[in-house]
Scaffold this motif. Structure first.
Motif, PDB file in Angstrom:
ATOM      1  N   ASP A  49      57.197   9.497  54.491  1.00  0.00           N
ATOM      2  CA  ASP A  49      56.972  10.831  54.315  1.00  0.00           C
ATOM      3  C   ASP A  49      55.938  11.851  55.109  1.00  0.00           C
ATOM      4  N   ILE A  50      55.132  10.856  56.001  1.00  0.00           N
ATOM      5  CA  ILE A  50      54.602  11.635  57.179  1.00  0.00           C
ATOM      6  C   ILE A  50      55.335  11.930  58.022  1.00  0.00           C
ATOM      7  N   PRO A 174      51.823  15.215  52.903  1.00  0.00           N
ATOM      8  CA  PRO A 174      52.511  13.987  52.535  1.00  0.00           C
ATOM      9  C   PRO A 174      52.137  13.216  51.388  1.00  0.00           C
ATOM     10  N   ALA A 183      46.311  10.363  57.036  1.00  0.00           N
ATOM     11  CA  ALA A 183      47.603   9.868  57.323  1.00  0.00           C
ATOM     12  C   ALA A 183      47.600   9.067  58.524  1.00  0.00           C
TER      13      ALA A 183
END
Length: 277
Positions: A49-50, A174, A183
């Motif tokens: 998702d990053i 994210p 992140a």
């Protein structure tokens, strides 16, 4: 808009802070004058998702991501590069940051925006998403890059009227922020015991690999203790239901652990970079 010959390079980590900087730099100077520099990290430790978030922000601002990756980035992670070098740190700095990010970036700068010795590139500015409450980190980065002949800017500290979250432009941060503070890589080698407790509970595969790395290198990731020596305490915490995330500040987190278990580990709180950033 800035001058057409001026280049604005955003060090684009994949976190919310650097994404805000990317948006604001493009808004101020134009997509045609902006570069987004990212170091792709092995997907085993950089959440999918990053990667989604990085691409959505890139698409929104109209600037493609320029990837400046270390060799074998897709097969090696932060633990692999440390095992290869037989060290977790160079001096006080995590070796993985240099291998995954700093060294490839400086090589790219030297190749694409070289500086004559003793001069300064007035046509290039490097932007970072460092926060207002990180003055020491800001000054250190400014000093290092200034000595190399590059100008730097830190919009989150130096600019006014900027957005506070990418939700303001319709992009969800994210999902990793629901668990982690930053992140960064899962299994951040800058992090302290709270981070590694979360790794123990949520990513046993990363935990086990980190233990093997400590055994091979002969040094601990966390100052003063090896991961294997924390397992019994962490398992007690897990069974007691102590939440496995970084949403709670470290002093509050360990106070809760003390109340529940009757003993508080000494926590060394270290700031994360990505940055990663």
């Amino acid at each position: 808009m800035g001058a057409l010959m001026s280049t604005h390079i955003v060090c684009y980590s994949g976190g919310v802070a650097s994404a805000i900087v990317a948006y604001e730099v493009v808004h101020r100077y134009g997509a045609e004058n902006t570069l987004l520099i990212n170091h792709n990290i092995n997907p085993w430790v950089e959440d999918w998702d990053i990667k989604r978030f990085k691409q959505e922000v890139s698409d929104y601002v109209g600037v493609p991501i320029t990837y400046v990756n270390m060799p074998d980035w897709d097969t090696k992670d932060q633990l692999d590069v440390c095992v290869d070098a037989k060290a977790f740190k160079v001096g006080i700095h995590p070796l993985c940051t240099n291998r995954l990010k700093t060294a490839p970036f400086h090589k790219w700068l030297d190749q694409n925006y070289p500086v004559r010795k003793g001069s300064c590139r007035t046509d290039v500015t490097l932007y970072y998403g460092f926060e207002k409450d990180e003055p020491a980190r800001i000054e250190r980065r400014r000093s290092i890059l200034g000595e190399k002949g590059y100008r730097t800017a830190f919009p989150l500290k130096e600019w006014s009227g900027i957005i506070s979250c990418t939700r303001e432009i319709g992009i969800e941060p994210p999902l990793t922020y629901d668990v982690w503070k930053h992140a960064n890589c899962t299994g951040c080698l800058r992090a302290g015991r709270q981070h590694w407790y979360v790794v123990y509970c949520r990513r046993q595969d990363v935990w086990d690999k980190a233990k093997r790395a400590e055994a091979i290198i002969g040094y601990s990731i966390i100052k003063g203790t090896y991961l294997k020596d924390l397992e019994e305490k962490f398992e007690q915490m897990r069974k007691a239901g102590i939440r496995a995330d970084e949403k709670m500040k470290a002093p509050t987190f360990w106070a809760a652990a003390k109340r529940i278990l009757g003993a508080q580990p000494s926590e060394e709180v270290l700031s994360c970079s990505v940055n990663l950033s």
